[in-house]
Design a protein around this motif. Sequence first.
Motif, PDB file in Angstrom:
ATOM      1  N   PRO A 195      12.466 -28.141   2.961  1.00  0.00           N
ATOM      2  CA  PRO A 195      11.870 -29.358   3.701  1.00  0.00           C
ATOM      3  C   PRO A 195      11.354 -30.243   3.226  1.00  0.00           C
ATOM      4  N   LYS A 196      11.456 -31.684   3.679  1.00  0.00           N
ATOM      5  CA  LYS A 196      10.777 -32.714   3.260  1.00  0.00           C
ATOM      6  C   LYS A 196       9.314 -32.655   3.537  1.00  0.00           C
ATOM      7  N   GLU A 197       8.907 -32.009   4.601  1.00  0.00           N
ATOM      8  CA  GLU A 197       7.362 -32.053   5.044  1.00  0.00           C
ATOM      9  C   GLU A 197       6.912 -30.949   5.695  1.00  0.00           C
ATOM     10  N   ALA A 198       5.731 -30.691   5.660  1.00  0.00           N
ATOM     11  CA  ALA A 198       5.466 -29.287   6.196  1.00  0.00           C
ATOM     12  C   ALA A 198       4.021 -29.577   7.135  1.00  0.00           C
ATOM     13  N   LEU A 199       3.930 -28.598   8.261  1.00  0.00           N
ATOM     14  CA  LEU A 199       2.569 -28.834   8.725  1.00  0.00           C
ATOM     15  C   LEU A 199       1.277 -28.390   7.944  1.00  0.00           C
ATOM     16  N   ILE A 200       0.523 -29.087   7.406  1.00  0.00           N
ATOM     17  CA  ILE A 200      -0.718 -29.101   6.878  1.00  0.00           C
ATOM     18  C   ILE A 200      -2.044 -29.017   7.551  1.00  0.00           C
ATOM     19  N   LYS A 201      -2.988 -28.130   7.259  1.00  0.00           N
ATOM     20  CA  LYS A 201      -4.290 -28.046   7.990  1.00  0.00           C
ATOM     21  C   LYS A 201      -5.175 -29.299   7.408  1.00  0.00           C
ATOM     22  N   ARG A 202      -5.388 -30.418   8.316  1.00  0.00           N
ATOM     23  CA  ARG A 202      -6.261 -31.487   7.948  1.00  0.00           C
ATOM     24  C   ARG A 202      -7.210 -31.832   8.899  1.00  0.00           C
ATOM     25  N   ASN A 203      -8.473 -31.746   8.651  1.00  0.00           N
ATOM     26  CA  ASN A 203      -9.581 -31.812   9.771  1.00  0.00           C
ATOM     27  C   ASN A 203      -9.599 -31.108  10.768  1.00  0.00           C
ATOM     28  N   ASN A 204      -9.104 -29.680  10.535  1.00  0.00           N
ATOM     29  CA  ASN A 204      -9.091 -28.775  11.756  1.00  0.00           C
ATOM     30  C   ASN A 204      -8.028 -28.909  12.491  1.00  0.00           C
ATOM     31  N   GLU A 205      -7.190 -29.662  12.079  1.00  0.00           N
ATOM     32  CA  GLU A 205      -5.687 -29.760  13.013  1.00  0.00           C
ATOM     33  C   GLU A 205      -4.411 -29.968  12.124  1.00  0.00           C
ATOM     34  N   TYR A 206      -3.361 -29.288  12.467  1.00  0.00           N
ATOM     35  CA  TYR A 206      -2.071 -29.467  11.733  1.00  0.00           C
ATOM     36  C   TYR A 206      -1.401 -30.687  11.958  1.00  0.00           C
ATOM     37  N   VAL A 207      -1.098 -31.525  10.766  1.00  0.00           N
ATOM     38  CA  VAL A 207      -0.194 -32.664  10.921  1.00  0.00           C
ATOM     39  C   VAL A 207       0.714 -32.570   9.729  1.00  0.00           C
ATOM     40  N   ASN A 208       2.081 -33.338  10.105  1.00  0.00           N
ATOM     41  CA  ASN A 208       2.986 -33.306   9.081  1.00  0.00           C
ATOM     42  C   ASN A 208       2.670 -34.117   7.941  1.00  0.00           C
ATOM     43  N   VAL A 209       2.976 -33.472   6.613  1.00  0.00           N
ATOM     44  CA  VAL A 209       2.546 -33.973   5.554  1.00  0.00           C
ATOM     45  C   VAL A 209       3.817 -33.958   4.641  1.00  0.00           C
ATOM     46  N   LEU A 210       4.233 -34.999   3.756  1.00  0.00           N
ATOM     47  CA  LEU A 210       5.324 -35.101   2.975  1.00  0.00           C
ATOM     48  C   LEU A 210       5.131 -33.990   1.949  1.00  0.00           C
ATOM     49  N   VAL A 211       6.047 -33.138   1.384  1.00  0.00           N
ATOM     50  CA  VAL A 211       5.760 -32.002   0.344  1.00  0.00           C
ATOM     51  C   VAL A 211       4.983 -32.716  -0.849  1.00  0.00           C
ATOM     52  N   LYS A 212       5.337 -33.877  -1.381  1.00  0.00           N
ATOM     53  CA  LYS A 212       5.007 -34.541  -2.559  1.00  0.00           C
ATOM     54  C   LYS A 212       3.403 -34.683  -2.439  1.00  0.00           C
ATOM     55  N   ASP A 213       2.842 -34.606  -1.247  1.00  0.00           N
ATOM     56  CA  ASP A 213       1.499 -35.006  -0.897  1.00  0.00           C
ATOM     57  C   ASP A 213       0.761 -33.783  -0.540  1.00  0.00           C
ATOM     58  N   ILE A 214       1.445 -32.778  -0.787  1.00  0.00           N
ATOM     59  CA  ILE A 214       0.707 -31.503  -0.425  1.00  0.00           C
ATOM     60  C   ILE A 214      -0.052 -30.761  -1.740  1.00  0.00           C
ATOM     61  N   ASN A 215      -1.116 -30.263  -1.453  1.00  0.00           N
ATOM     62  CA  ASN A 215      -2.098 -30.041  -2.563  1.00  0.00           C
ATOM     63  C   ASN A 215      -2.210 -28.571  -2.575  1.00  0.00           C
ATOM     64  N   ILE A 216      -2.452 -27.876  -3.849  1.00  0.00           N
ATOM     65  CA  ILE A 216      -2.780 -26.418  -3.942  1.00  0.00           C
ATOM     66  C   ILE A 216      -4.057 -26.203  -3.183  1.00  0.00           C
ATOM     67  N   GLY A 217      -4.199 -25.138  -2.478  1.00  0.00           N
ATOM     68  CA  GLY A 217      -5.408 -24.776  -1.667  1.00  0.00           C
ATOM     69  C   GLY A 217      -5.229 -25.421  -0.109  1.00  0.00           C
ATOM     70  N   ASP A 218      -4.177 -26.261   0.134  1.00  0.00           N
ATOM     71  CA  ASP A 218      -3.920 -26.536   1.491  1.00  0.00           C
ATOM     72  C   ASP A 218      -3.473 -25.323   2.263  1.00  0.00           C
ATOM     73  N   ILE A 219      -3.696 -25.460   3.573  1.00  0.00           N
ATOM     74  CA  ILE A 219      -3.224 -24.453   4.451  1.00  0.00           C
ATOM     75  C   ILE A 219      -2.001 -25.007   5.211  1.00  0.00           C
ATOM     76  N   MET A 220      -1.015 -24.234   5.201  1.00  0.00           N
ATOM     77  CA  MET A 220       0.073 -24.786   5.610  1.00  0.00           C
ATOM     78  C   MET A 220       0.665 -23.470   7.044  1.00  0.00           C
ATOM     79  N   LEU A 221       1.054 -24.178   8.133  1.00  0.00           N
ATOM     80  CA  LEU A 221       1.517 -23.431   9.247  1.00  0.00           C
ATOM     81  C   LEU A 221       3.068 -23.458   9.285  1.00  0.00           C
ATOM     82  N   VAL A 222       3.611 -22.330   9.442  1.00  0.00           N
ATOM     83  CA  VAL A 222       5.040 -21.972   9.416  1.00  0.00           C
ATOM     84  C   VAL A 222       5.387 -21.391  10.653  1.00  0.00           C
TER      85      VAL A 222
END
Length: 702
Positions: A195-222
Amino acid sequence: MSEDNTYRLQGLSCTNCAAKFEKNIQQISTVEDVELNFGASKLKIKGLVTVEQLEEAGAFDGIKVYQESEQPTEDSTPFWKKNANFPTLLSLFFIIVGYTFLFQIGEDHMLTIGSFAVAIIIGGAVLFKEGFKNLLHLDFDMKTLMTIAIIGAVLIGEWAEGAVVVFLFALSEVLESYSMDKARRSITSLINITPKEALIKRNNEYVNVLVKDINIGDIMLVKPGNKIAMDGQVINGGSSINQSSITGESIPVFKTKGDEVYAGTLNEEGSLEVLVTKRAEDTTIAKIIHLVEEAQAEKAPSQKLVDRFAKYYTPAIMLVSLLVAIVPPLLFGATWSTWIYQGLAVLVVGCPCALVISTPVAIVTAIGNAARNGVLIKGGIHLEQTGRLQVVAFDKTGTLTKGTPEVTTVMPFSEHTEEKILTYAAAIEEFSQHPLATAITNAFKKKSGEKITADNFNSITGKGATASIGKINYKIGSPSLFEDHPTFSDDLVKKIAQLQAGGNTVVLLANDEEILGLFGIADTVRKGTHTIIEQLHRIGIKQSVMLTGDNQLTGEAIGKSIGISDIKTNLMPEDKLDAIRAIQQSYGNVAMIGDGVNDAPALATATVGVAMGSAGTDAALETADIALMGDDLEKLPYTIDLSRKALKVIKQNIGLAFGLKLAALLLTIPGLLTLWIAIIADMGATLIVVLNSLRLMRSRFL
């Protein structure tokens, strides 16, 4: 300061076009170095350059250029409906009109000649543009040769054949481009599975983030039914994951807290929270794509041979063409127009396209097929060597066996039951970290018996352990620990020997008064291993060898049970290296199958080193010549079979490319070679070679 940039290409139709595109880029003043991967349609450039400049350099072939991070959209339009192919269809229309006039009013009538002339101009506009430009630079590629041939045909009044040659050449270009695109889809299908983007936890809520902007240590919801965008570790939830895109496994694997998951795999049922452990460019699928592309760029030995030959082939054909055109009229008084025509036909039939493409298209297709089935072959040379294997050598632990000991036998004595001795043994072994202790505790957990507690645990190094249950002291361990026990009998020695002969390690359980029972523990053979060995011998492997550090009794028990023909035991790593060298001297090509980390010297020395269970294992991906991405030996017969088929296809392609051209060239002796026969021979050879190679896309092992 120079920059290194990588681009993906669309529309790269043939090897000649690739060479010319590369040459055009090298002429850009700001470009320092160029590396073009024809098989993967990929371009690496050192220097400052724009996409517009690159597309201008490839305008002659309609090449489109994309940044590596972009995912080129796949054109699903049927090739006969594409706008670029309209001139070819229009040319065919005017050829039909021309032949209608030819039969009605004659070949010399202006309407007839005019129709064929329009067909030549419309169908050959792009060809002539490049051909004339090449002539000015004395660059004699395929389009130059075709331009000379068609102009020559027109000058000697062969308008109809000139038009037919233009149409057939344009058609062959279209079909070749279509076929090569089909062969390359093995790579684009891998690129497009993440996928080009994923649901990533930012500020206690999940938002769509492009994969190139996802960092090690981020929490991803699948969510259920979604593809996993990044490599990571499950921290919450459980679900079945379809990993076929990575490992080739058809059966989903259940993942729960602590398990690894991979980008590009499919979450089937449950919701997962995943801790991202790798950046997008470092994921397992990204590494696989990179390694497959590099593998397709690496030239196989047969391709290098063909390339060297082709270097001298084209000038030789031009010389032969010239001699055919001038020798008969000069020395034997033959008609100039007839033999100039024959010379032009030789020029057409001699185009080296089919020969040059004979090997790379087969390599690209075979490596792509393997990648889709969970097998990473890291180069054409390894594909060819695998196709020539005579012997397969296996490391035992973790390759032929599961690598973790399991309880295979529970034998109680006197009035005791299996449940009792397993319960008592597990209570003692719960305090031990030894692999045999773990096997016993795991066996108890599977039985789901009532747990009891042991006290006063004491380990006896290298032999076993003691503990008390209730007020009774118990001892568990190897037979040598019990040789002075009052109930240690000859009958018990025979039972122990029988189990050991079957490849088991024997553990006894006793108290001060009696031996309660024994356990047979073995590293169990992988399911279906015997069938896999049979398949290897069926497809032509002459010898299967097991190399193990185990004792002779254990090694032979396991080896013979699965049909291994040669068993070598008590081997240290350096002994395995010597064994591989000895096998090579006796048989030639040998593969070593291991885990890609242990037994590294033997893997490196073997003709082909094959790593097992390499998904997510960087060391295995980097060190092995071939990586079986799933922890599955069943892919080995498939890989060898595919490689042998690829070798056959390469030989067939080279034979067909030479054979068709030679047959057509022999027609010049009686003066029967015509332009349309020449172009059909050239086009036919190219298409047969490509279509023959594409059979490897559907190759399956039965």
